[in-house]
Scaffold this active site. Structure first.
Site, PDB file in Angstrom:
ATOM      1  N   ALA A 172      -1.585   9.247  -1.600  1.00  0.00           N
ATOM      2  CA  ALA A 172      -2.744  10.133  -1.411  1.00  0.00           C
ATOM      3  C   ALA A 172      -3.771   9.486  -0.501  1.00  0.00           C
ATOM      4  CB  ALA A 172      -3.372  10.437  -2.763  1.00  0.00           C
ATOM      5  N   ASP A 226      -0.560   4.819 -11.228  1.00  0.00           N
ATOM      6  CA  ASP A 226      -1.433   3.748 -11.729  1.00  0.00           C
ATOM      7  C   ASP A 226      -1.195   3.460 -13.212  1.00  0.00           C
ATOM      8  OD1 ASP A 226      -2.625   3.407  -9.258  1.00  0.00           O
ATOM      9  OD2 ASP A 226      -4.240   4.822  -9.671  1.00  0.00           O
TER      10      ASP A 226
HETATM   11  C1  S3P Z   1      -5.699   6.997  -5.001  1.00  0.00           C
HETATM   12  C2  S3P Z   1      -4.393   7.023  -4.620  1.00  0.00           C
HETATM   13  C3  S3P Z   1      -3.349   6.105  -5.152  1.00  0.00           C
HETATM   14  C4  S3P Z   1      -3.828   5.385  -6.410  1.00  0.00           C
HETATM   15  C5  S3P Z   1      -5.241   4.892  -6.277  1.00  0.00           C
HETATM   16  C6  S3P Z   1      -6.176   6.050  -6.021  1.00  0.00           C
HETATM   17  C7  S3P Z   1      -6.642   7.965  -4.411  1.00  0.00           C
HETATM   18  O1  S3P Z   1      -3.056   5.131  -4.171  1.00  0.00           O
HETATM   19  O2  S3P Z   1      -2.970   4.308  -6.715  1.00  0.00           O
HETATM   20  O3  S3P Z   1      -5.646   4.225  -7.449  1.00  0.00           O
HETATM   21  O4  S3P Z   1      -7.757   8.136  -4.947  1.00  0.00           O
HETATM   22  O5  S3P Z   1      -6.293   8.590  -3.393  1.00  0.00           O
HETATM   23  P1  S3P Z   1      -1.912   5.372  -3.047  1.00  0.00           P
HETATM   24  O6  S3P Z   1      -2.379   6.421  -2.132  1.00  0.00           O
HETATM   25  O7  S3P Z   1      -1.797   4.041  -2.362  1.00  0.00           O
HETATM   26  O8  S3P Z   1      -0.687   5.737  -3.822  1.00  0.00           O
END
Ligand code: S3P
Length: 450
Positions: free
Chosen positions: A174, A326
Site C-alpha cells: 500500500a 503487520d
Molecule cells: C502501510 C502499509 C504496509 C504496512 C504499514 C502501513 C500503510 O506497508 O506494513 O505498517 O499505511 O500504507 P507496505 O506497503 O510496505 O506493505
C-alpha cells in the site's frame, strides 16, 4: 538498541483473567494520511482520534516544515492546509524516525515538486529499501540522490512538470501504491496505478473524500486499476480516526491465550483490507464476538468481545497476507499456544518491515522454547497449549531490532508462558502504541522492567 533514547528492557510474566474494556488508539495508516492530506488540502481539516505515536507526529512535523499549520485544541487536531500543488521547500532534512509509511508516502507527495527535499530516518528506516518508491518517481521525472542500494538519506528533486505514468505495483504494498498516487496529485493528467493484489485502500478512500477525482475499477481477476486526475482541488475535511486493528491485535491475542480472560475492545476499524488476523484467529477457534458493527466516516467499525480460547493450528491462505501483514508476529505468538501446527506462507514482505520480522520472530520463538521452522518466505509454528516449558527461566532477552511489533508480540507471549519472556528494548513501542504498557497492565497483564 534503541531509536534514540536509551534501550529499556521489559519482561512479561504469566498472568490470569485479563479483564476490562479498552479503547485502542487511532489507526496509524489513517492518522498519517490525515496529517498529509489535511496539510495539503485547502482550508481546515479537523481530526479526532488521531494516533499520537512518534511515527505520526513525525509526519505532522514534515507537513509543518512544508507549510501546513497544525495545532491541537482539546482533543481535536486542526490543520490549515497549503492547497494542492503549493507545498513549500523544506529548509532542513525531513526526519521520519522509524516510519516507513510517513517516509515513503511523503516521498511521493513532495518528490515531484521542483525543489530539493531530503529524507532521513533512524537506524531501522535507514536499512529499509526505498527503491520500490524511487523507481516509479524516477519514471515520473524525479531526480534521485540516494545512499547505496537506494537507502536513506535520499534527496529528491522534481522536474518542471512531472510525467503521469501507468504503474503496475510489483509487490503487495500500500505504501508504493500510495506514493505513486500522491505524486500524481501534483502531476498534470491522469496517473494510473495497477494493483494486482489488493492492499489497504485508505489512500483511495480518503483522497476521494478530500475531493480528488479518483476512480477504482476492479477487473474480473481482482486486479484494481486506480486512476487519479492530477492538479485538482482538495478541500479540508472532518475526520474521526477509528481504532487501529494492528494495535488491537496485541490485547486481542493476549485475551485469547491468557486463561480466564474476557476483554472488550471498542471502536476497532474493520475495513476488510485489515481484518485478516481476526478471520484467521476465528478459524483457529478463537471466541471473538463482533459487537455493534457500524459505519463511521465511511469505514466499517465494531467492538470486539474476546474470551480465552483453546486454539488449533491452521494453514493461513497465502492470499490473505496483505490484509494481515503487520499481524504475523503476534499470530505466530498465538500459534505457539495452539494445538498442532500453524503454517504461514507468502511472507516475503515481512523481511523488509521495521526489522526482518520473519527472522526476528523465528529467533524470539526459538529462544523461548517454541518449535518452529523459518523458510525463505514462510513460517511454521508447532504450538504447546498451556505454554508448558515456554519462556526463558533465566531471562535471556528477545532481540527487537528497533521493531515495535516484535517487542509487543513477545511481551504478549510472556503473559501465557510458563517462564517469563524478556525483550531487550520496549522504548520503540511509542512509535505506534504509546498506551500499550498502561493498557495491558490495566487489564491485569504482568509486565514490568526486569
Ligand atoms: C502501510 C502499509 C504496509 C504496512 C504499514 C502501513 C500503510 O506497508 O506494513 O505498517 O499505511 O500504507 P507496505 O506497503 O510496505 O506493505
Amino acid at each position: 538498541m534503541s531509536h534514540g533514547a536509551a534501550a529499556k528492557p521489559a519482561r512479561a510474566r504469566r498472568s490470569e483473567n485479563l479483564s476490562g474494556t479498552v479503547r485502542i488508539p487511532g489507526d496509524k495508516s489513517i492518522s498519517h494520511r490525515s496529517f498529509m492530506f489535511g496539510g495539503l488540502a485547502s482550508g481546515e481539516t479537523r481530526i479526532t482520534g488521531l494516533l499520537e505515536g512518534e511515527d505520526v507526529i513525525n509526519t505532522g512535523k514534515a507537513m509543518q516544515a512544508m507549510g501546513a499549520k497544525i495545532r491541537k485544541e482539546g482533543d481535536t487536531w486542526i490543520i490549515d492546509g497549503v492547497g494542492n500543488g503549493a507545498l513549500l521547500a523544506p529548509e532542513a532534512p525531513l526526519d521520519f524516525g522509524n516510519a516507513g509509511t510517513g517516509c515513503r508516502l511523503t516521498m511521493g507527495l513532495v518528490g515531484v515538486y521542483d525543489f530539493d527535499a531530503t529524507f532521513v530516518g533512524d537506524a531501522s528506516l535507514t536499512k529499509r529499501p526505498m527503491g520500490r518508491v524511487l523507481d516509479p518517481l524516477r519514471q515520473m521525472g524525479v531526480q534521485v540522490t540516494a545512499a547505496a542500494g537506494d537507502r536513506l538519506p535520499v534527496t529528491l528533486r522534481g522536474p518542471k512538470a512531472a510525467n503521469p505514468i501507468t504503474y503496475r505495483v510489483p509487490m503487495a504494498s500500500a505504501q508504493v501504491k500510495s506514493a505513486v498516487l500522491l505524486a500524481g496529485l501534483n502531476t498534470p493528467g491522469i496517473t494510473t496505478v495497477i494493483e494486482p493484489v489488493m492492499t489497504r485502500d485508505h489512500t483511495e478512500k480518503m483522497l476521494a473524500g478530500f475531493g480528488a477525482n479518483l476512480t477504482v475499477e476492479t477487473e474480473r481477476d481482482g486486479t484494481r486499476v486506480i486512476r487519479l486526475e492530477g492538479q485538482g482541488r482538495l478541500k479540508g475535511q472532518t475526520i474521526d480516526v477509528p481504532g487501529d486493528p494492528s494495535s488491537t491485535a496485541f490485547p486481542l491475542v493476549a485475551a485469547l491465550i491468557v486463561p480466564g480472560s474476557d476483554v472488550t475492545i471498542l471502536n476497532v476499524l474493520m475495513n476488510p483490507t485489515r481484518t485478516g488476523l481476526i478471520l484467521t484467529l476465528q478459524e483457529m477457534g478463537a471466541q471473538i464476538e463482533v459487537v455493534n458493527p457500524r459505519l463511521a466516516g465511511g469505514e466499517d467499525v465494531a467492538d470486539l468481545r474476546v474470551r480465552s480460547s483453546a486454539l488449533k493450528g491452521v494453514s493461513v491462505p497465502e492470499e490473505r497476507a496483505p490484509s494481515m501483514i503487520d499481524e504475523y508476529p503476534v499470530l505466530a505468538v498465538a500459534a505457539a499456544f495452539a494445538e498442532g501446527e500453524t503454517v504461514m506462507k507468502g511472507l516475503e514482505e515481512l523481511r523488509v518491515k521495521e526489522s526482518d520480522r520473519l527472522s526476528a520472530v523465528a529467533a524470539g520463538l526459538t529462544l523461548n522454547g517454541v518449535d518452529c521452522d523459518e523458510g525463505e518466505t514462510s513460517l511454521v509454528v508447532r504450538g504447546r497449549p498451556g505454554g508448558k516449558g515456554l519462556g526463558h527461566a533465566s531471562g535471556a532477552a528477545v532481540a527487537t531490532h528497533l521493531d515495535h511489533r516484535i517487542a509487543m508480540s513477545f511481551l504478549v507471549m510472556g503473559l501465557a508462558s510458563e517462564h517469563p519472556v524478556t525483550v531487550d528494548d520496549a522504548t520503540m513501542i511509542a512509535t505506534s502504541f504509546p498506551e500499550f504498557m498502561a493498557m495491558m497492565t490495566g487489564l491485569g497483564a504482568k509486565i514490568e522492567a526486569p
